[in-house]
Design an enzyme around this catalytic site. Sequence first.
Site, PDB file in Angstrom:
ATOM      1  N   ARG A  99       0.844  -1.193   0.000  1.00 17.54           N
ATOM      2  CA  ARG A  99       0.000   0.000   0.000  1.00 17.54           C
ATOM      3  C   ARG A  99       0.884   1.249   0.000  1.00 17.54           C
ATOM      4  O   ARG A  99       1.961   1.251   0.606  1.00 17.54           O
ATOM      5  CB  ARG A  99      -0.830  -0.054   1.284  1.00 17.54           C
ATOM      6  CG  ARG A  99      -1.763   1.108   1.534  1.00 17.54           C
ATOM      7  CD  ARG A  99      -2.992   0.983   0.708  1.00 17.54           C
ATOM      8  NE  ARG A  99      -4.075   1.816   1.186  1.00 17.54           N
ATOM      9  CZ  ARG A  99      -5.106   2.159   0.400  1.00 17.54           C
ATOM     10  NH1 ARG A  99      -5.156   1.775  -0.850  1.00 17.54           N
ATOM     11  NH2 ARG A  99      -6.092   2.890   0.882  1.00 17.54           N
ATOM     12  N   THR A 371      -9.951   0.425  -9.310  1.00 18.60           N
ATOM     13  CA  THR A 371      -9.047  -0.541  -8.719  1.00 18.60           C
ATOM     14  C   THR A 371      -9.147  -1.779  -9.604  1.00 18.60           C
ATOM     15  O   THR A 371     -10.033  -1.872 -10.440  1.00 18.60           O
ATOM     16  CB  THR A 371      -9.538  -0.830  -7.296  1.00 18.60           C
ATOM     17  OG1 THR A 371      -9.460   0.386  -6.593  1.00 18.60           O
ATOM     18  CG2 THR A 371      -8.741  -1.885  -6.597  1.00 18.60           C
ATOM     19  N   THR A 389      -4.335  -0.751  -7.007  1.00 17.56           N
ATOM     20  CA  THR A 389      -5.108   0.440  -7.341  1.00 17.56           C
ATOM     21  C   THR A 389      -4.283   1.700  -7.456  1.00 17.56           C
ATOM     22  O   THR A 389      -3.174   1.785  -6.924  1.00 17.56           O
ATOM     23  CB  THR A 389      -6.199   0.663  -6.254  1.00 17.56           C
ATOM     24  OG1 THR A 389      -7.100   1.671  -6.701  1.00 17.56           O
ATOM     25  CG2 THR A 389      -5.616   1.099  -4.932  1.00 17.56           C
ATOM     26  N   ASN A 391      -6.372   4.252  -6.773  1.00 20.65           N
ATOM     27  CA  ASN A 391      -7.561   4.802  -6.135  1.00 20.65           C
ATOM     28  C   ASN A 391      -8.580   5.186  -7.208  1.00 20.65           C
ATOM     29  O   ASN A 391      -9.232   4.307  -7.743  1.00 20.65           O
ATOM     30  CB  ASN A 391      -7.249   5.956  -5.187  1.00 20.65           C
ATOM     31  CG  ASN A 391      -8.445   6.247  -4.293  1.00 20.65           C
ATOM     32  OD1 ASN A 391      -9.313   5.399  -4.148  1.00 20.65           O
ATOM     33  ND2 ASN A 391      -8.515   7.432  -3.719  1.00 20.65           N
ATOM     34  N   ASP A 413      -7.830   8.414   0.727  1.00 19.76           N
ATOM     35  CA  ASP A 413      -8.327   7.311   1.562  1.00 19.76           C
ATOM     36  C   ASP A 413      -8.076   7.548   3.047  1.00 19.76           C
ATOM     37  O   ASP A 413      -8.603   6.830   3.899  1.00 19.76           O
ATOM     38  CB  ASP A 413      -7.695   5.975   1.150  1.00 19.76           C
ATOM     39  CG  ASP A 413      -8.476   5.300   0.026  1.00 19.76           C
ATOM     40  OD1 ASP A 413      -9.560   5.797  -0.316  1.00 19.76           O
ATOM     41  OD2 ASP A 413      -8.000   4.283  -0.497  1.00 19.76           O
ATOM     42  N   SER A 442      -7.699   1.015   3.806  1.00 24.61           N
ATOM     43  CA  SER A 442      -8.181   0.536   2.508  1.00 24.61           C
ATOM     44  C   SER A 442      -9.385  -0.376   2.697  1.00 24.61           C
ATOM     45  O   SER A 442      -9.644  -0.869   3.792  1.00 24.61           O
ATOM     46  CB  SER A 442      -7.052  -0.249   1.845  1.00 24.61           C
ATOM     47  OG  SER A 442      -7.508  -0.854   0.657  1.00 24.61           O
ATOM     48  N   SER A 443     -10.109  -0.592   1.613  1.00 22.78           N
ATOM     49  CA  SER A 443     -11.184  -1.594   1.631  1.00 22.78           C
ATOM     50  C   SER A 443     -10.825  -2.809   0.792  1.00 22.78           C
ATOM     51  O   SER A 443     -11.609  -3.756   0.695  1.00 22.78           O
ATOM     52  CB  SER A 443     -12.475  -0.992   1.066  1.00 22.78           C
ATOM     53  OG  SER A 443     -12.847   0.141   1.791  1.00 22.78           O
ATOM     54  N   GLY A 463     -13.962  -1.485  -6.364  1.00 22.27           N
ATOM     55  CA  GLY A 463     -15.261  -0.943  -5.976  1.00 22.27           C
ATOM     56  C   GLY A 463     -15.226  -0.119  -4.706  1.00 22.27           C
ATOM     57  O   GLY A 463     -16.269   0.102  -4.086  1.00 22.27           O
ATOM     58  N   GLY A 464     -14.025   0.324  -4.296  1.00 22.03           N
ATOM     59  CA  GLY A 464     -13.924   1.181  -3.113  1.00 22.03           C
ATOM     60  C   GLY A 464     -14.576   0.536  -1.914  1.00 22.03           C
ATOM     61  O   GLY A 464     -14.341  -0.639  -1.601  1.00 22.03           O
TER      62      GLY A 464
HETATM   63  O1  DON Z   1      -8.006   1.124  -1.014  1.00 22.60           O
HETATM   64  C1  DON Z   1      -9.184   1.419  -1.184  1.00 22.60           C
HETATM   65  O2  DON Z   1     -10.079   1.022  -0.470  1.00 22.60           O
HETATM   66  C2  DON Z   1      -9.547   2.294  -2.375  1.00 22.60           C
HETATM   67  N1  DON Z   1      -8.440   3.116  -2.738  1.00 22.60           N
HETATM   68  C3  DON Z   1      -9.991   1.399  -3.485  1.00 22.60           C
HETATM   69  C4  DON Z   1     -10.463   2.165  -4.674  1.00 22.60           C
HETATM   70  C5  DON Z   1     -11.299   1.360  -5.581  1.00 22.60           C
HETATM   71  O3  DON Z   1     -11.599   0.215  -5.337  1.00 22.60           O
HETATM   72  C6  DON Z   1     -11.787   2.024  -6.779  1.00 22.60           C
HETATM   73  N2  DON Z   1     -12.448   1.081  -7.639  1.00 22.60           N
HETATM   74  N3  DON Z   1     -13.513   1.050  -8.018  1.00 22.60           N
END
Ligand code: DON
Length: 560
Positions: A99, A371, A389, A391, A413, A442-443, A463-464
Amino acid sequence: MLRLFLALTIFTFFSCRTNPEATIVKEVKVTKAAVASANAIASEIGVEIMKKGGNAIDAAIAVHFALAVVYPQAGNIGGGGFMVYRQKSDNSYYALDYREMAPEAATEDMYLDSLGNVIPKKSTHGFAAAGIPGSVDGMWQAYQRFSKLQNWEMLLEPAIKLAREGFIMTETQIKELSEKQEEIKTYSPTENPFTQNLVQGEPFVQEDLAKTLEAIRDKNRYGFYTGWVADAIVSSMEQNGGNITYLDLLRYKSKWRIPSVIYYRGFKAVTMPLPSSGGILLPQMMEMANKFKLRDMGLHSPDAIHLVTEVERRAYADRAMHMGDTDFVRVPIYNLMHSGYLDERVSTIKRTKATPSNAIRGGIFQDSPQTTHFSVVDEEGNAVSITTTLNARYGSKVVVPNAGFLLNNEMDDFSVKPGVPNLYGLVGGDANKIQPYKRMLSSMTPTIVERDEHPFLIVGSPGGSTIPTTVFQVISNMVDYGMDLKSAVNAPRFHHQWLPDILYMEEGGFDQATITELEERGHEIKFREKIGQVNAIHISVDGTITAVGDRRKDNSAAGY
Ligand code: DON
């Protein structure tokens, strides 16, 4: 003559077939090895590496670098990610955290004006939005520890070739890049391939990126964190209000962490721990869902959706309150995963009425493929689950001059200000405040599920904030409802994250009677076109390997 023959043989053996335009394949059923990723060219590269004797780690590294070229909206060298690895020989698991980290100059209020208000776009666009990239170090650490091929150059070659000679973008890619070209023009100081006129069918060439990848090929991590690539990063940071210094690049280090493990109805799931919130959210959701007979309620019945929503709401409330980088803050992990605590949380769920979230502020909720997740399994049974990702889509919209790669906007984030939602509508507090060299929460939830010590499922998604719920629902679709992988991945999804207090459901995926019933129970529903994009591999008891690319977008599977 003999020498020429030998040289040619060695070249053909070590060079990989790189197809600049691959056909999207949604499902393969094979017996040896497979890859599922966001891009057909990248999936094929991974398979080629394994056919040439590489293991799942070798394939994953080659796929990662290839995605930086052929899937630049999220595949990256300017971002970061997480890897969960299962080593077959002793059934051991490893979690690699690559990360991004906050630069040394980062401060808690760096995105606030003098009145304490959030400066729009500062944490999401431009040089100041970038954390110190981790992907190149991550791939190098994984290679050093687990590569079977021990041929780093070979893992970089396909990506270099695709950058230099170009690849053919899919229609979806052309559409998605066109939508972001203006922003990339605004935030990138120099001309670059991303801002050119895009013509369907013409190769998309990235000469600067090819040179950067060559520096990485020749000098491994040092080709990126030192030398001319570091010069390119640091000088453009200095000229454009960014924060990353030479020292920051030198100090970046990915970390092996202890994976997070949870048992769910006889299956064992191994996933990424903090700073991925998935390492707590997924276990919490599983433990809470374990207390209900989801199968008896019926797939996507109002009862099942209601209960899972309530479970998701409770887990995400903890995320906002407690979670952050454990190198910096004490997170009560034990308490959060304790079954007594989760029993108590479940006891507040009403069977027919939504519990309102303690709404402080609603979030803007966006989703676009930013991502990317890919899954790999090799002939020996080693398995890799990687989510990586920048982001947002195309990250900070900054292409590093002369080096040709996009920088992440991962600083968003962090909790930029307590209670203020980030790009994904997530709020956070002290545990996730900005500190130098801290990793932002992060997710991303790369996961491997096993049954009776055999790998069963390799799974993950972009998908954040929706990632942990997506991963949970795919696992539940298979474990609770006995679905095959393709149906489990393609089934409609829903998502609740505590705040905003909204139940998001995929458009067209649920019948009106179910929606009405959920509204009557007090859920405020909003529809979204898509939730997540899963690339997963299932290994059945008879050894058949099924790899599936989500029906959503261009995801593609390959294998042999
Ligand atoms: O680490 C995270 O949770 C976010 N930066 C992820 C971003 C993400 O999944 C965007 N995609 N759709």
